[in-house]
Design an enzyme around this catalytic site. Sequence first.
Site, PDB file in Angstrom:
ATOM      1  N   ARG A 119       2.938 -15.280  -7.934  1.00 14.86           N
ATOM      2  CA  ARG A 119       1.516 -15.656  -7.870  1.00 14.86           C
ATOM      3  C   ARG A 119       0.966 -15.556  -6.452  1.00 14.86           C
ATOM      4  O   ARG A 119      -0.234 -15.719  -6.230  1.00 14.86           O
ATOM      5  CB  ARG A 119       1.314 -17.113  -8.363  1.00 14.86           C
ATOM      6  N   SER A 177      -8.659 -17.490 -23.867  1.00 17.17           N
ATOM      7  CA  SER A 177      -8.842 -16.269 -24.664  1.00 17.17           C
ATOM      8  C   SER A 177      -7.619 -16.024 -25.559  1.00 17.17           C
ATOM      9  O   SER A 177      -7.756 -15.685 -26.740  1.00 17.17           O
ATOM     10  CB  SER A 177      -9.128 -15.066 -23.759  1.00 17.17           C
ATOM     11  N   TYR A 186      -2.096 -13.408  -5.185  1.00 18.40           N
ATOM     12  CA  TYR A 186      -3.417 -13.967  -5.495  1.00 18.40           C
ATOM     13  C   TYR A 186      -3.690 -15.192  -4.627  1.00 18.40           C
ATOM     14  O   TYR A 186      -4.701 -15.258  -3.924  1.00 18.40           O
ATOM     15  CB  TYR A 186      -3.456 -14.329  -6.980  1.00 18.40           C
ATOM     16  N   THR A 227      -1.238 -29.342 -17.494  1.00 20.40           N
ATOM     17  CA  THR A 227      -2.673 -29.581 -17.712  1.00 20.40           C
ATOM     18  C   THR A 227      -3.536 -28.585 -16.940  1.00 20.40           C
ATOM     19  O   THR A 227      -3.121 -28.031 -15.924  1.00 20.40           O
ATOM     20  CB  THR A 227      -3.086 -30.997 -17.254  1.00 20.40           C
ATOM     21  N   LYS A 256      -6.248 -15.178  -1.477  1.00 16.64           N
ATOM     22  CA  LYS A 256      -7.465 -16.001  -1.504  1.00 16.64           C
ATOM     23  C   LYS A 256      -7.481 -16.982  -0.333  1.00 16.64           C
ATOM     24  O   LYS A 256      -8.544 -17.301   0.204  1.00 16.64           O
ATOM     25  CB  LYS A 256      -7.546 -16.777  -2.820  1.00 16.64           C
ATOM     26  N   GLY A 262       4.203 -27.150 -23.002  1.00 15.92           N
ATOM     27  CA  GLY A 262       2.773 -27.302 -23.312  1.00 15.92           C
ATOM     28  C   GLY A 262       2.166 -28.586 -22.778  1.00 15.92           C
ATOM     29  O   GLY A 262       1.030 -28.920 -23.098  1.00 15.92           O
TER      30      GLY A 262
HETATM   31  P1  NAD Z   1     -12.636 -10.643 -13.821  1.00 18.04           P
HETATM   32  O1  NAD Z   1     -11.316  -9.971 -13.719  1.00 18.04           O
HETATM   33  O2  NAD Z   1     -13.343 -10.623 -15.123  1.00 18.04           O
HETATM   34  O3  NAD Z   1     -13.629 -10.091 -12.713  1.00 18.04           O
HETATM   35  C1  NAD Z   1     -13.225  -9.526 -11.498  1.00 18.04           C
HETATM   36  C2  NAD Z   1     -14.031  -8.264 -11.280  1.00 18.04           C
HETATM   37  O4  NAD Z   1     -13.670  -7.681 -10.022  1.00 18.04           O
HETATM   38  C3  NAD Z   1     -13.750  -7.196 -12.349  1.00 18.04           C
HETATM   39  O5  NAD Z   1     -14.966  -6.682 -12.830  1.00 18.04           O
HETATM   40  C4  NAD Z   1     -12.940  -6.147 -11.598  1.00 18.04           C
HETATM   41  O6  NAD Z   1     -13.070  -4.853 -12.135  1.00 18.04           O
HETATM   42  C5  NAD Z   1     -13.486  -6.280 -10.199  1.00 18.04           C
HETATM   43  N1  NAD Z   1     -12.571  -5.822  -9.144  1.00 18.04           N
HETATM   44  C6  NAD Z   1     -11.245  -6.090  -9.010  1.00 18.04           C
HETATM   45  N2  NAD Z   1     -10.770  -5.508  -7.908  1.00 18.04           N
HETATM   46  C7  NAD Z   1     -11.807  -4.849  -7.318  1.00 18.04           C
HETATM   47  C8  NAD Z   1     -11.926  -4.058  -6.149  1.00 18.04           C
HETATM   48  N3  NAD Z   1     -10.886  -3.812  -5.361  1.00 18.04           N
HETATM   49  N4  NAD Z   1     -13.140  -3.538  -5.860  1.00 18.04           N
HETATM   50  C9  NAD Z   1     -14.221  -3.765  -6.657  1.00 18.04           C
HETATM   51  N5  NAD Z   1     -14.154  -4.511  -7.785  1.00 18.04           N
HETATM   52  C10 NAD Z   1     -12.958  -5.051  -8.105  1.00 18.04           C
HETATM   53  O7  NAD Z   1     -12.418 -12.148 -13.330  1.00 18.04           O
HETATM   54  P2  NAD Z   1     -13.429 -13.370 -13.253  1.00 18.04           P
HETATM   55  O8  NAD Z   1     -12.847 -14.466 -14.031  1.00 18.04           O
HETATM   56  O9  NAD Z   1     -14.808 -12.932 -13.512  1.00 18.04           O
HETATM   57  O10 NAD Z   1     -13.278 -13.771 -11.702  1.00 18.04           O
HETATM   58  C11 NAD Z   1     -14.270 -13.466 -10.730  1.00 18.04           C
HETATM   59  C12 NAD Z   1     -13.875 -14.107  -9.401  1.00 18.04           C
HETATM   60  O11 NAD Z   1     -13.780 -15.515  -9.549  1.00 18.04           O
HETATM   61  C13 NAD Z   1     -12.536 -13.628  -8.870  1.00 18.04           C
HETATM   62  O12 NAD Z   1     -12.635 -13.477  -7.476  1.00 18.04           O
HETATM   63  C14 NAD Z   1     -11.609 -14.759  -9.219  1.00 18.04           C
HETATM   64  O13 NAD Z   1     -10.527 -14.835  -8.322  1.00 18.04           O
HETATM   65  C15 NAD Z   1     -12.520 -15.958  -9.101  1.00 18.04           C
HETATM   66  N6  NAD Z   1     -12.037 -17.074  -9.934  1.00 18.04           N
HETATM   67  C16 NAD Z   1     -12.161 -17.063 -11.292  1.00 18.04           C
HETATM   68  C17 NAD Z   1     -11.669 -18.131 -12.032  1.00 18.04           C
HETATM   69  C18 NAD Z   1     -11.806 -18.186 -13.530  1.00 18.04           C
HETATM   70  O14 NAD Z   1     -11.336 -19.136 -14.137  1.00 18.04           O
HETATM   71  N7  NAD Z   1     -12.441 -17.242 -14.200  1.00 18.04           N
HETATM   72  C19 NAD Z   1     -11.036 -19.203 -11.389  1.00 18.04           C
HETATM   73  C20 NAD Z   1     -10.907 -19.158 -10.006  1.00 18.04           C
HETATM   74  C21 NAD Z   1     -11.418 -18.099  -9.280  1.00 18.04           C
HETATM   75  N1  UDP Z   2      -0.649 -20.583 -21.135  1.00 14.46           N
HETATM   76  C1  UDP Z   2      -0.063 -20.841 -22.360  1.00 14.46           C
HETATM   77  N2  UDP Z   2      -0.139 -19.869 -23.314  1.00 14.46           N
HETATM   78  C2  UDP Z   2      -0.780 -18.687 -23.122  1.00 14.46           C
HETATM   79  C3  UDP Z   2      -1.384 -18.444 -21.866  1.00 14.46           C
HETATM   80  C4  UDP Z   2      -1.289 -19.415 -20.883  1.00 14.46           C
HETATM   81  O1  UDP Z   2       0.510 -21.904 -22.588  1.00 14.46           O
HETATM   82  O2  UDP Z   2      -0.819 -17.871 -24.062  1.00 14.46           O
HETATM   83  C5  UDP Z   2      -0.587 -21.632 -20.092  1.00 14.46           C
HETATM   84  C6  UDP Z   2      -0.100 -21.170 -18.719  1.00 14.46           C
HETATM   85  O3  UDP Z   2       1.302 -21.224 -18.648  1.00 14.46           O
HETATM   86  C7  UDP Z   2      -0.777 -22.159 -17.796  1.00 14.46           C
HETATM   87  C8  UDP Z   2      -2.091 -22.498 -18.513  1.00 14.46           C
HETATM   88  O4  UDP Z   2      -1.908 -22.090 -19.867  1.00 14.46           O
HETATM   89  O5  UDP Z   2      -0.009 -23.324 -17.688  1.00 14.46           O
HETATM   90  C9  UDP Z   2      -3.306 -21.783 -17.929  1.00 14.46           C
HETATM   91  O6  UDP Z   2      -3.010 -20.411 -17.827  1.00 14.46           O
HETATM   92  P1  UDP Z   2      -4.070 -19.336 -17.340  1.00 14.46           P
HETATM   93  O7  UDP Z   2      -3.323 -18.053 -17.169  1.00 14.46           O
HETATM   94  O8  UDP Z   2      -5.239 -19.341 -18.233  1.00 14.46           O
HETATM   95  O9  UDP Z   2      -4.576 -19.875 -15.931  1.00 14.46           O
HETATM   96  P2  UDP Z   2      -3.843 -20.381 -14.593  1.00 14.46           P
HETATM   97  O10 UDP Z   2      -2.373 -20.549 -14.840  1.00 14.46           O
HETATM   98  O11 UDP Z   2      -4.133 -19.321 -13.591  1.00 14.46           O
HETATM   99  O12 UDP Z   2      -4.507 -21.663 -14.326  1.00 14.46           O
END
Ligand code: NAD
Ligand code: UDP
Length: 318
Positions: free
Chosen positions: A147, A194, A150, A215, A154, A212
Amino acid sequence: MKGYNTKKRTLVTGGAGFLGSHLCERLLAEGNDVICLDNFFTGTKDNIAHLYENPHFEVMRHDVTFPLYVEVDEIYNLACPASPVHYQHDPVQTTKTSVHGAINMLGLAKRTKARIFQASTSEVYGDPEVHPQPENYWGRVNPIGPRSCYDEGKRCAETLFFDYQRQHGMDIKVARIFNTYGPRMHPNDGRVVSNFIVQALKNEPITLYGDGTQTRSFCYVDDLIEGFVRLMNMPAEFTGPVNLGNPGEFTMIELAEKIKVLTGSESELIHKPLPTDDPKQRQPNISLAKETMDWAPAVTLEQGLKSTIKYFEQLLRG
Ligand code: NAD
Ligand code: UDP
Ligand code: UDP
């Protein structure tokens, strides 16, 4: 002056992704001129196709790891794959996207004097020992695990934002986003909401990783986007980092059970191995956002899941 564009020119990187597409929609509705930049790694044209007719919406295929020369007033930097499956697919590219992407977008913001927003993440706290997580907690992150591309990418992006601010007096905003869900999540990106909804709708087994009991706290996308816009409109002195998320905390078993009920599914719950370095617990402390921005989520998990389920039902119907 009539005929001249007086709208704010706003760049959204990662604009074709889940969060980016909702943000573009919101910014257009508020009267901005929006440039949606994306390399379409995880984002899709389907997420933004409904915006194409708007003359103030422009799509640009570009990778943020390369320099970009456009004239803008504001930048929302969201480009980066967000789900573990996608960001671990090409981990070197993930770090480059966060780090080189931040440098390029900060360079662009410096030249254009644009205000710039960074989509950071709760992952900067890693597998936290402090619970819930306030912004002044420095986190517990493995620098060499699967991980890390990422999490550390960040974290380094945050470092760059604050160094550009101190060194060049730039106008920055940093949001630490906690797990967010809603329509336009990628059906195959492996994220828990999803995955569970798609499995439930297909009456396939719901896959709990580990026992499971770990949290997460789930924020509905509309609440989050409201937080983005409020943060961007805060006075320059307020840079963040600020947590944005819903403090309601649930185990993955509770989430699975809720989704089963709401979909009327007959899926059984099965267990699969827990991924390496999977954080045990996560819950935002949102006092700072509440006090400074008067922001708090309004959508309950049940309401948010209902509209997300509706989206996936339509998607699966084709
Ligand atoms: P997502 O994967 O749907 O969106 C990311 C977008 O960035 C995509 O459209 C992808 O094609 C584009 N992308 C990736 N690499 C690229 C690059 N090198 N150049 C140009 N475009 C690029 O994800 P999201 O959930 O919409 O996340 C958006 C942002 O929010 C991300 O930076 C993510 O780290 C941050 N974020 C999201 C969550 C969440 O729960 N959804 C949580 C924490 C942080
Ligand atoms: N997770 C799960 N089943 C799945 C996908 C994810 O139990 O099919 C768990 C995963 O191990 C994590 C939590 O759900 O503990 C959230 O996972 P996600 O990938 O959505 O986000 P993140 O771990 O980045 O918070
Ligand atoms: N950059 C960009 N667009 C611009 C200005 C800069 O993409 O409009 C990139 C540029 O390629 C550089 C990076 O942003 O590598 C950082 O810019 P900065 O001015 O901070 O650094 P320098 O150009 O001095 O390396």
